[in-house]
Motif scaffolding. Structure first.
Motif, PDB file in Angstrom:
ATOM      1  N   CYS A 115      43.534  82.163  -7.021  1.00  0.00           N
ATOM      2  CA  CYS A 115      44.505  81.183  -6.516  1.00  0.00           C
ATOM      3  C   CYS A 115      45.688  81.035  -7.469  1.00  0.00           C
ATOM      4  N   ASP A 116      46.684  80.260  -7.040  1.00  0.00           N
ATOM      5  CA  ASP A 116      47.889  80.083  -7.841  1.00  0.00           C
ATOM      6  C   ASP A 116      47.607  79.312  -9.131  1.00  0.00           C
ATOM      7  N   LYS A 156      44.814  87.495 -14.633  1.00  0.00           N
ATOM      8  CA  LYS A 156      45.341  88.613 -13.857  1.00  0.00           C
ATOM      9  C   LYS A 156      44.473  88.831 -12.623  1.00  0.00           C
ATOM     10  N   ALA A 157      45.121  88.863 -11.467  1.00  0.00           N
ATOM     11  CA  ALA A 157      44.391  89.044 -10.217  1.00  0.00           C
ATOM     12  C   ALA A 157      43.648  90.378 -10.191  1.00  0.00           C
ATOM     13  N   GLU A 158      44.207  91.385 -10.889  1.00  0.00           N
ATOM     14  CA  GLU A 158      43.592  92.715 -10.905  1.00  0.00           C
ATOM     15  C   GLU A 158      42.212  92.722 -11.555  1.00  0.00           C
ATOM     16  N   ASP A 159      41.890  91.671 -12.304  1.00  0.00           N
ATOM     17  CA  ASP A 159      40.604  91.633 -13.019  1.00  0.00           C
ATOM     18  C   ASP A 159      39.486  90.981 -12.223  1.00  0.00           C
ATOM     19  N   ASN A 206      37.416  89.878  -4.838  1.00  0.00           N
ATOM     20  CA  ASN A 206      37.326  88.813  -3.841  1.00  0.00           C
ATOM     21  C   ASN A 206      37.244  89.491  -2.477  1.00  0.00           C
ATOM     22  N   GLN A 207      36.015  89.732  -2.047  1.00  0.00           N
ATOM     23  CA  GLN A 207      35.805  90.498  -0.818  1.00  0.00           C
ATOM     24  C   GLN A 207      36.414  89.811   0.406  1.00  0.00           C
ATOM     25  N   THR A 208      36.321  88.495   0.456  1.00  0.00           N
ATOM     26  CA  THR A 208      36.831  87.764   1.621  1.00  0.00           C
ATOM     27  C   THR A 208      38.327  87.973   1.769  1.00  0.00           C
ATOM     28  N   VAL A 209      39.061  87.768   0.675  1.00  0.00           N
ATOM     29  CA  VAL A 209      40.511  87.926   0.707  1.00  0.00           C
ATOM     30  C   VAL A 209      40.881  89.389   0.952  1.00  0.00           C
ATOM     31  N   ASN A 226      49.728  71.775 -10.571  1.00  0.00           N
ATOM     32  CA  ASN A 226      48.754  72.731 -11.091  1.00  0.00           C
ATOM     33  C   ASN A 226      48.485  72.505 -12.576  1.00  0.00           C
ATOM     34  N   THR A 227      49.526  72.185 -13.325  1.00  0.00           N
ATOM     35  CA  THR A 227      49.369  71.936 -14.755  1.00  0.00           C
ATOM     36  C   THR A 227      48.399  70.779 -15.010  1.00  0.00           C
ATOM     37  N   ALA A 228      48.515  69.725 -14.194  1.00  0.00           N
ATOM     38  CA  ALA A 228      47.618  68.582 -14.345  1.00  0.00           C
ATOM     39  C   ALA A 228      46.183  68.959 -13.975  1.00  0.00           C
ATOM     40  N   VAL A 229      46.010  69.768 -12.929  1.00  0.00           N
ATOM     41  CA  VAL A 229      44.677  70.214 -12.536  1.00  0.00           C
ATOM     42  C   VAL A 229      44.050  71.050 -13.649  1.00  0.00           C
TER      43      VAL A 229
END
Length: 283
Positions: free
Chosen positions: A9-10, A18-21, A24-27, A84-87
């Motif tokens: 996610c964002d 890195k998303a490449e690492d 995620n089969q669903t996506v 996002n920063t707060a999360v």
């Protein structure tokens, strides 16, 4: 430009992951079905190590994020990156607070150190009464009795509480209109004048019948009290009249409810189609 879907996610992307690492089969399946590019690691994702350890905590964060995604006032005043920063700070323990489904969205934001003004639509009592008197307590959309002071241009879009932006509506039209632009709602409403006239007739007729029923009910109670008996020919005749009147009310109420639901579905469908027509992709 070929759209891309990422395995994470964002929020995780903002963390620098890195998303490449990550697999995620669903996506990945979803991306293939849409002919989109998938940015992620090939392989199964059965043994995932979640950043937030427990399922319950993940649910709390997920609910909090969904509250933000569905709130236009929050999205307008609070940048996604700041949210996002707060999360992230909460997940890492920098902020000693976990969003809770038992708290209002505004309370969760405040405890996360985020500031959103949810009072942009405040209209004082005097102005509300002025609007009601101006329109004689009649909904300016459907014509039924109304007490709800509505913003023509939604406050989430205009932040405009000026008297010229206020109009009177019934609670039903106010709820259906919601954040729909005034011009669009009025245009759609103008297409169904006969439906609105029927709604007014239903409301007036039901009001008359219910008033008559209550009057006969009080009459029955008074006569029963004076006679001091329950089973009496005169009282039984009144009961039969009341039963017929109640049956008529129930039947009319059912038809009225069906028409109201049909009208609401009309607005909901047209609003969704209008929004969908403006989208450039299916995501």
């Amino acid at each position: 430009m070929n759209p891309k879907l990422t395995s994470i996610c964002d929020i995780c992307l903002q963390r620098g992951r890195k998303a490449e690492d990550f697999p995620n089969q669903t996506v990945e399946i979803f991306a293939k079905a849409l002919l989109y590019s998938f940015v992620g690691k090939d392989g199964k994702d059965n043994n995932l190590n979640f950043l937030v350890a427990t399922k319950q905590k993940r649910k709390e964060y997920e609910s909090f994020i969904q509250d933000y995604d569905g709130n236009e006032l929050a999205e307008q005043q609070l940048k996604r990156a700041d949210f996002n920063t707060a999360v992230i700070a909460s997940e890492d323990g920098t902020i000693n607070f976990l969003p809770s489904q038992n708290l209002d969205f505004s309370e969760n934001l405040k405890n996360m150190g985020l500031d959103v003004n949810f009072q942009l639509n405040e209209v004082d009592f005097i102005d509300r009464e002025r609007v009601r008197a101006k329109y004689h307590y009649r909904c300016q959309y459907c014509g039924r009795r109304g007490h709800s002071v509505d913003h023509k241009d939604p406050v989430s879009l205009s932040h405009n509480n000026d008297f010229d932006n206020l109009i009177l509506s019934c609670s039903e039209c106010n709820r259906i209109k919601s954040n729909m632009p005034f011009k669009l709602f009025k245009h759609l409403n103008d297409q169904i004048p006969n439906i609105n006239k029927k709604l007014v007739k239903y409301e007036n007729t039901l009001s008359t019948l219910k008033e008559e029923f209550e009057q006969k009910r009080r009459e029955l109670a008074a006569k029963a009290h004076l006679k001091g008996v329950v089973n009496d020919p005169e009282l039984n005749a009144i009961r039969k009249q009341n039963k017929k009147l109640q049956d008529a009310i129930d039947s009319l109420q059912s038809d009225y409810g069906a028409l109201r639901k049909l009208r609401e579905n009309y607005f909901t469908t047209e609003w969704k189609l209008n929004q969908e027509n403006k989208r450039n992709d299916i995501i």
